[in-house]
Design an enzyme around this catalytic site. Sequence first.
Site, PDB file in Angstrom:
ATOM      1  N   GLU A 116      50.896  -3.880 -66.795  1.00  0.00           N
ATOM      2  CA  GLU A 116      50.234  -5.184 -66.691  1.00  0.00           C
ATOM      3  C   GLU A 116      50.702  -5.980 -65.994  1.00  0.00           C
ATOM      4  O   GLU A 116      51.928  -6.281 -66.400  1.00  0.00           O
ATOM      5  CB  GLU A 116      49.912  -5.405 -68.451  1.00  0.00           C
ATOM      6  N   GLU A 135      48.872 -17.502 -75.094  1.00  0.00           N
ATOM      7  CA  GLU A 135      50.135 -17.325 -74.906  1.00  0.00           C
ATOM      8  C   GLU A 135      51.126 -18.068 -75.518  1.00  0.00           C
ATOM      9  O   GLU A 135      50.906 -19.175 -75.972  1.00  0.00           O
ATOM     10  CB  GLU A 135      50.545 -17.317 -73.550  1.00  0.00           C
TER      11      GLU A 135
END
Lengths: 269, 405
Positions: free
Chosen positions: A50, A61
């Site tokens: 990824e 995040e």
Amino acid sequence: MKDRIDRRFAACKAEDRAAFVAYVMAGDPDLATSLEILKGLPAAGADVIELGLPFSDPMAEGPTIQLAAQRSLAGGMRTKGVLEMVREFRKADQDTPIILMGYLNPVYNFGYEAFGKAAAEAGVDGLIMVDCPPEEADPLADALDAAGLSLIRLATPTTDEARMPVVVRRTSGFIYYVSVAGVTGVKEADETAVAPYVTRLRAASGLPVAVGFGIKTPERAAAVARVADAVVVGSAFVEVVGSTNENVTSSVLSKVETLAKAVRAARVP
Amino acid sequence: MTAQPNAYSAYPDANGRFGEFGGRYVAETLMPLVLELDRAYAEAKADPAFQAELRGYLTHYVGRPSPLYFAERLTQHFGGAKIYLKREELNHTGAHKINNCMGQMLLAKRMGKTRIIAETGAGQHGVASATVTARFGVPCVVYMGAVDVERQKPNVFRMNLLGAEVRPVTSGAATLKDAMNEAMRDWVTNVGDTYYMIGTAAGPHPYPAMVRDFQAVIGTETRQQILELEGRLPDAVVACVGGGSNAIGMFHPFLEDADVKIFGVEAAGLGLDTVDKHAASLTGGRPGILHGNKTYLLQDDDGQILEGHSISAGLDYPGIGPEHSFLHDIGRAKYLTCTDDEALEAFELCSRLEGIIPALESAHALAKLGEVARDIGKDGVIALCLSGRGDKDIFTVADHLGRKI
């Protein structure tokens, strides 16, 4: 290409082990180092990669990946540069699937169709867009379908039974189960809580289920590898990039190796 | 009542779309929460008991209705249309923000939420959030960019006095958009008990429509008051636009009155010819996706979000509510721009001529009064939303005037 993802998951299943998915941020800490890390990931044990698309406002995040995005953008990395990195990687590796993970605005800005085409040409296999729920996904899904790319959907602990069919609709490759309600790299995943979700998601989608968010140690990775089809680790590697000044590449790759080994050994009696 | 096809008040559709704008671009973790909020708000909106409770607090706690005041000296000064000021600065806490906070507080209580989070730029929405949560005895965490915490110390102290916890945000550029990111991160982490009190008519559906509905009390009152005072509707309504909640509240009740012109005023900061020293998302930006909605954004070639700048911290946001993007594209509202310097001039003018120190945000709207008043002409009538009072801005203004206080 969807095939590359399917082949890789089938191969891992044949070996009776979970796939190991490694996340790194493209362009972090700089283009040259980031490309070196990317090229080294398969040999270090990553079955699937990824690659983070940097965005200025990464709302899901934790601090670790936020800082990585800032470093990447400050170094001049942009969406086209990420596709360039994948093209470089593909010169030597035709088998390891690469999934781009990021936020919708840069892709919307690129144009969904143009992006699908450019990403497929560069050798990308799929896309995870954190802020694109199924309700908003059709225009993007159409473009990715046309380009032969997978749109990989996220499911979370708040995805209830009623919502599961919505979440798995128009998804291919695999399903990414976000094992904790929260941002990346902060809370710890608990495999006993994860297992029932994995089973239900697998049944609802007919696809392999990868589990991520909150997996940092070999012990946790191995525990999750016993119940999931794939284990995703990201913040743990990005943390190494952020805190190391010398030999960044070898430090990251040795961490990848440790976690990959734990995943491979997890189901060996 | 069935909405007319193409009736402006019929928006958004069931998916939260104002034309192509709006929507629900949030992480999957938040999606069930956003859908739950949509259901809960629809129920509350249709419940006369909820509306009556809200009206009660607006009357006795906020101090509504706010006056519609004929600004005689400003009218004389510009020599054009009659100018009325909708005095939102007289509300409790000194701005329009509390209209929305009170509505959302009652909704959060109804939903059984026990913890409130909010984002704030200048601190006005933070103060309003801290105020209503104090009143209802619910813990409140306000995210505020570390740069803004430094710039707006009096408001930080106010929030603390009211019992709210202010968490400085150091990520990104440490201003409003980063505070909003951090509030979203908190929400995604505390999904069970937490209610996110968004301060402007932006974010994922139903926020843009819900915040608009709570702020529409501004335009609804204005409509009624001007009919009483002048026996007619105004020729134009004017308001400043950052995220755009006071503006959409003022505009919405007039959208279907075809003869009422609608003017929003965006912050042009140091000028629209700069790359990122303005905050005019409609005039200087292009459509994109951020903070849960599709709308006009300030962004670079790659779709990375720019910071934006305005002397007014409340307009210093790189996006705008999606309904404004829609009204801009279909041409129902016209969006003007005002630089820092023009706003400062209007700030002083309104203080001296009317004895009202306006917020720097509202000063942006005031700065365009001359243009609009002359355009409408002597026989006309204009209503301007004076969204907040300027006491909070005296340090900024003194600084720009080269004075020490």
